[in-house]
Design an enzyme around this catalytic site. Sequence first.
Site, PDB file in Angstrom:
ATOM      1  N   GLY A  11       0.868  -1.225   0.141  1.00 13.30           N
ATOM      2  CA  GLY A  11      -0.214  -0.051   0.025  1.00 13.30           C
ATOM      3  C   GLY A  11       0.873   1.098   0.105  1.00 13.30           C
ATOM      4  N   THR A 134       4.372   1.354   6.660  1.00 14.89           N
ATOM      5  CA  THR A 134       3.046   1.341   6.546  1.00 14.89           C
ATOM      6  C   THR A 134       2.270   2.110   7.669  1.00 14.89           C
ATOM      7  OG1 THR A 134       1.376  -0.452   7.387  1.00 14.89           O
ATOM      8  CG2 THR A 134       3.572  -0.749   8.029  1.00 14.89           C
ATOM      9  N   ILE A 135       1.078   2.537   7.189  1.00 13.33           N
ATOM     10  CA  ILE A 135       0.188   3.361   7.829  1.00 13.33           C
ATOM     11  C   ILE A 135       0.036   2.756   9.278  1.00 13.33           C
ATOM     12  CG2 ILE A 135      -0.391   4.827   5.988  1.00 13.33           C
ATOM     13  CD1 ILE A 135      -3.105   3.550   6.221  1.00 13.33           C
ATOM     14  N   ASP A 136      -0.203   1.347   9.185  1.00 12.06           N
ATOM     15  CA  ASP A 136      -0.581   0.570  10.209  1.00 12.06           C
ATOM     16  C   ASP A 136       0.445   0.534  11.325  1.00 12.06           C
ATOM     17  OD1 ASP A 136      -2.578  -0.025   8.311  1.00 12.06           O
ATOM     18  OD2 ASP A 136      -2.210  -2.229   8.566  1.00 12.06           O
ATOM     19  N   ARG A 180      -5.243  -3.915   9.701  1.00 17.14           N
ATOM     20  CA  ARG A 180      -5.719  -5.376   9.448  1.00 17.14           C
ATOM     21  C   ARG A 180      -5.485  -6.076  10.656  1.00 17.14           C
ATOM     22  NH1 ARG A 180      -5.519  -7.918   4.602  1.00 17.14           N
ATOM     23  NH2 ARG A 180      -4.143  -6.482   3.561  1.00 17.14           N
ATOM     24  N   HIS A 290      -8.995   4.660   1.207  1.00 14.40           N
ATOM     25  CA  HIS A 290      -7.526   4.812   0.678  1.00 14.40           C
ATOM     26  C   HIS A 290      -7.197   6.289   0.908  1.00 14.40           C
ATOM     27  CE1 HIS A 290      -8.348   1.070  -1.773  1.00 14.40           C
ATOM     28  NE2 HIS A 290      -7.054   0.877  -0.858  1.00 14.40           N
ATOM     29  N   ARG A 293      -4.465   7.380   3.638  1.00 12.78           N
ATOM     30  CA  ARG A 293      -3.260   7.571   3.376  1.00 12.78           C
ATOM     31  C   ARG A 293      -2.903   8.372   2.275  1.00 12.78           C
ATOM     32  NH1 ARG A 293      -3.208   1.194   1.720  1.00 12.78           N
ATOM     33  NH2 ARG A 293      -3.320   1.449  -0.529  1.00 12.78           N
TER      34      ARG A 293
HETATM   35  O1  F6P Z   1      -1.346  -3.175   4.704  1.00 16.74           O
HETATM   36  C1  F6P Z   1      -1.436  -1.824   5.244  1.00 16.74           C
HETATM   37  C2  F6P Z   1      -2.918  -1.436   5.002  1.00 16.74           C
HETATM   38  O2  F6P Z   1      -3.118  -0.319   5.403  1.00 16.74           O
HETATM   39  C3  F6P Z   1      -4.083  -2.440   5.789  1.00 16.74           C
HETATM   40  O3  F6P Z   1      -4.192  -2.223   6.837  1.00 16.74           O
HETATM   41  C4  F6P Z   1      -5.098  -2.685   4.797  1.00 16.74           C
HETATM   42  O4  F6P Z   1      -5.908  -3.795   4.970  1.00 16.74           O
HETATM   43  C5  F6P Z   1      -4.509  -2.313   3.530  1.00 16.74           C
HETATM   44  O5  F6P Z   1      -3.190  -1.453   3.649  1.00 16.74           O
HETATM   45  C6  F6P Z   1      -5.394  -1.942   2.335  1.00 16.74           C
HETATM   46  O6  F6P Z   1      -4.787  -1.569   1.333  1.00 16.74           O
HETATM   47  P1  F6P Z   1      -5.151  -2.012  -0.079  1.00 16.74           P
HETATM   48  O7  F6P Z   1      -6.524  -1.603  -0.450  1.00 16.74           O
HETATM   49  O8  F6P Z   1      -3.986  -1.302  -0.867  1.00 16.74           O
HETATM   50  O9  F6P Z   1      -4.966  -3.435  -0.124  1.00 16.74           O
END
Ligand code: F6P
Length: 369
Positions: A11, A134-136, A180, A290, A293
Site C-alpha cells: 500500500g 506502513t500506515i498500520d 488489518r 484509501h 493514506r
Molecule cells: O497493509 C496496510 C493496510 O493499510 C492494511 O491495513 C489494509 O488492509 C490495506 O493496507 C489496504 O490497502 P489496499 O486496499 O491497498 O490493499
Amino acid sequence: MKRIGVLTGGGDAPGLNPAIKGLVYRASEHGMEVVGLYDGWRGLLDPPPEVLPLDRAVVRRWDRDGGTNLGSSRTNPFRSRAASGEYVDRSREVVRNISRLGLDAVVVCGGEDTLGVAARLARQGIAVVGVPKTIDKDLAGTDYTLGFDTALRNVTEIIERSRTPAGSHGWVQIVEVMGRHAGHLALWSGVAGQADLILIPEHPFSYQKIYRHLRERLGDTTNVARDSPRPRYSVVVAAEGAYAEGGELVTVDGGQDAFGHARLGGIGEALARRIMNETPYDARSVMIGHPQRGGAPSPVDRIMGMMFGARAADAVARGEYGKMISAHGVAPACTLSLVDLACVFGGLNTVDVGSHYDTERYHLRGIGM
Ligand code: F6P
C-alpha cells in the site's frame, strides 16, 4: 561506483517520496548512482524492466509528494499468478534482472509483505536494504514506519468532521479506519479525535458492552431538548480488523492477494446495522478507505522519510546488507539503527492491550475516557 535500485511495494504511504529523495541525496555524497524501479517487485519481473534514473535534480521536489512516484503493487515474486491462473515462483526473474540492470544493491521500501520478499532474497545472498513503511505501524523491529503520522492526521480530521453531521442528526457515527492486524491508527486517532469508543483487532469487542456505553452517554433517546447537557450523538472508531467476541473478520469479498490476505472492510457498516436493530439509536458508518493514506506527507513523515532514505544509502555504501532501517523512540526525536531484515518474520508489532487499552471502556487506558 555502486548502482542502487530502489522500489516501493504494498500500500502506498506518505513518506516514501521523501525517503527516495533522502536516498538519492545521500547516495550522491557517497558517489553512488540510484535508479528507480517501477511498481514494487513487479518492476523486477520479466520482460526486462525499465528504470528511472534518479539524481538530485529529478527528486528535488519529491519531499512534498504523497504516495509513491515510482508506483506500487502487491506483487509477490515467490507466488505470482501465471497466465494459467496458477501461482508460480518467479523469484529467479528478479535475481536475473537485478544482475542484468547492473545493480549492486536494492533498497526496498515496504511493509511486512514487501520486506518479507526482501528478507527471503537476502537469504539467497542478494544485497538488499529495507526501509519500513506502513500506515498500520505494525512492523516488528522498528518504533516508526513511514505513513503512520500522516494517516493519523488524516483520520483525526475525518473523526472531527464526522462530529457535526452526527451531532446535527443525533447519530451514532462509526468511523472505520485501516488496520488489518494492529489498532495503532484506530487507537491514537480515536484519542486525538476524542471518539467515545475505539475498537481494535487486538481485543474482540462485545455488542452488549458497546450498547451499555451508548446508553450511559445518550440515555434512552437522542431526541433530547437542545438545551439539555446530555450529548445526542456518539463517535465510534473501528479498525477494519476489529471483530466481535465469537465473530469473524468482515471482508469486502472472498478474494485474497498474492500474500494470502483477504481485503478487509465492512465492520463499521455491520456494527451500525446492529445498533439500529438492537438499540433505540440511529447509526451511520463511514469507511474512510484509501484517502486516509492520501495527500502530502506530514512534517514527521518528511523528516523520517529523508532520514530513513539517507541511512539506507549509508548502509549500501558500507555494504551492510540484509538489514532494515529501524527507529528507536518517538519520531522525529529518535535514533536510527540497522536490524536484521528477518525480524519481519518475527510477528507484528500490535497494540499492547495490557498497557494501553482499557478493555472495559474500549479506549486508551488511564485518560478517563
Ligand atoms: O497493509 C496496510 C493496510 O493499510 C492494511 O491495513 C489494509 O488492509 C490495506 O493496507 C489496504 O490497502 P489496499 O486496499 O491497498 O490493499
